[in-house]
Scaffold this active site. Structure first.
Site, PDB file in Angstrom:
ATOM      1  N   ASP A  31       0.851  -1.178   0.000  1.00 28.97           N
ATOM      2  CA  ASP A  31       0.000   0.000   0.000  1.00 28.97           C
ATOM      3  C   ASP A  31       0.896   1.241   0.000  1.00 28.97           C
ATOM      4  O   ASP A  31       1.893   1.296   0.719  1.00 28.97           O
ATOM      5  CB  ASP A  31      -0.912  -0.003   1.227  1.00 28.97           C
ATOM      6  CG  ASP A  31      -1.978   1.062   1.153  1.00 28.97           C
ATOM      7  OD1 ASP A  31      -1.645   2.255   1.302  1.00 28.97           O
ATOM      8  OD2 ASP A  31      -3.158   0.710   0.966  1.00 28.97           O
ATOM      9  N   ILE A  32       0.538   2.226  -0.791  1.00 29.23           N
ATOM     10  CA  ILE A  32       1.349   3.434  -0.917  1.00 29.23           C
ATOM     11  C   ILE A  32       1.344   4.287   0.359  1.00 29.23           C
ATOM     12  O   ILE A  32       2.268   5.049   0.614  1.00 29.23           O
ATOM     13  CB  ILE A  32       0.907   4.270  -2.145  1.00 29.23           C
ATOM     14  CG1 ILE A  32       1.956   5.306  -2.496  1.00 29.23           C
ATOM     15  CG2 ILE A  32      -0.449   4.897  -1.930  1.00 29.23           C
ATOM     16  CD1 ILE A  32       1.783   5.936  -3.849  1.00 29.23           C
ATOM     17  N   HIS A  99     -10.185  -4.064  -3.869  1.00 32.41           N
ATOM     18  CA  HIS A  99      -8.898  -4.304  -3.224  1.00 32.41           C
ATOM     19  C   HIS A  99      -9.100  -4.683  -1.764  1.00 32.41           C
ATOM     20  O   HIS A  99      -9.848  -4.056  -1.044  1.00 32.41           O
ATOM     21  CB  HIS A  99      -7.943  -3.121  -3.369  1.00 32.41           C
ATOM     22  CG  HIS A  99      -8.469  -1.797  -2.923  1.00 32.41           C
ATOM     23  ND1 HIS A  99      -9.394  -1.068  -3.638  1.00 32.41           N
ATOM     24  CD2 HIS A  99      -8.180  -1.048  -1.827  1.00 32.41           C
ATOM     25  CE1 HIS A  99      -9.652   0.057  -3.011  1.00 32.41           C
ATOM     26  NE2 HIS A  99      -8.927   0.095  -1.892  1.00 32.41           N
ATOM     27  N   LEU A 100      -8.422  -5.753  -1.395  1.00 34.08           N
ATOM     28  CA  LEU A 100      -8.451  -6.270  -0.033  1.00 34.08           C
ATOM     29  C   LEU A 100      -7.255  -5.703   0.718  1.00 34.08           C
ATOM     30  O   LEU A 100      -6.117  -5.878   0.297  1.00 34.08           O
ATOM     31  CB  LEU A 100      -8.383  -7.806  -0.043  1.00 34.08           C
ATOM     32  CG  LEU A 100      -8.196  -8.505   1.299  1.00 34.08           C
ATOM     33  CD1 LEU A 100      -9.370  -8.228   2.238  1.00 34.08           C
ATOM     34  CD2 LEU A 100      -8.015 -10.005   1.090  1.00 34.08           C
ATOM     35  N   HIS A 101      -7.540  -5.003   1.830  1.00 33.43           N
ATOM     36  CA  HIS A 101      -6.473  -4.497   2.703  1.00 33.43           C
ATOM     37  C   HIS A 101      -6.093  -5.584   3.695  1.00 33.43           C
ATOM     38  O   HIS A 101      -6.967  -6.200   4.305  1.00 33.43           O
ATOM     39  CB  HIS A 101      -6.961  -3.283   3.506  1.00 33.43           C
ATOM     40  CG  HIS A 101      -7.177  -2.057   2.696  1.00 33.43           C
ATOM     41  ND1 HIS A 101      -6.195  -1.116   2.517  1.00 33.43           N
ATOM     42  CD2 HIS A 101      -8.266  -1.610   2.020  1.00 33.43           C
ATOM     43  CE1 HIS A 101      -6.667  -0.133   1.776  1.00 33.43           C
ATOM     44  NE2 HIS A 101      -7.922  -0.405   1.459  1.00 33.43           N
TER      45      HIS A 101
END
Length: 136
Positions: A31-32, A99-101
């Protein structure tokens, strides 16, 4: 693929990212703006807009996102016993590509991060799977 989607551009290598795993169906990358020591996103290569777009045929894909994402968190030294996993729900998606965190450890998350990744705008994988299974 969507031509304006940042995640589709990451998949096609038009935009650089730190990729940890990739196969024909999915990608796991950093993740950015990480919310903790380890924060990865697991995404399908097929452009799916959000959790509301999922169907029963997507259940195996969701399970693959979860399985591969958890494995990467472990490989990166994350604590799977202190891990947050889930999806933002519309209209609270920052990117319109499913999107899955996967975030670990939770105990190191800031107050702002805790607010972003909890509540009714963030849902667990189990809740998403239950919702998909209940669709007619």
């Amino acid at each position: 693929m969507s031509t304006n989607c940042i995640f589709c551009k990451i998949i096609s290598d038009e935009v650089t990212s730190t990729k940890y795993f990739e196969n024909d169906e999915l990608l796991v990358f950093k993740d950015i703006k990480p919310a903790s020591k380890v924060h990865v996103l697991a995404i399908p290569k097929k452009h799916i807009v959000n959790v509301n777009s999922l169907t029963k045929s997507d259940i195996p894909l969701i399970n693959q996102l979860l399985e591969n994402g958890k494995r990467i968190v472990e490989e990166l030294g994350g604590d799977t016993e202190d891990m947050l996993m889930g999806f933002h729900k519309p209209p609270f998606n920052s990117i319109s590509h499913l999107h899955l965190h996967l975030i670990s450890p939770c105990k190191d998350m800031s107050l702002i991060s805790r607010l972003m990744f909890c509540g009714w705008w963030f849902t667990s994988v189990d809740n998403v799977l239950t919702a998909i299974k209940s669709k007619l």
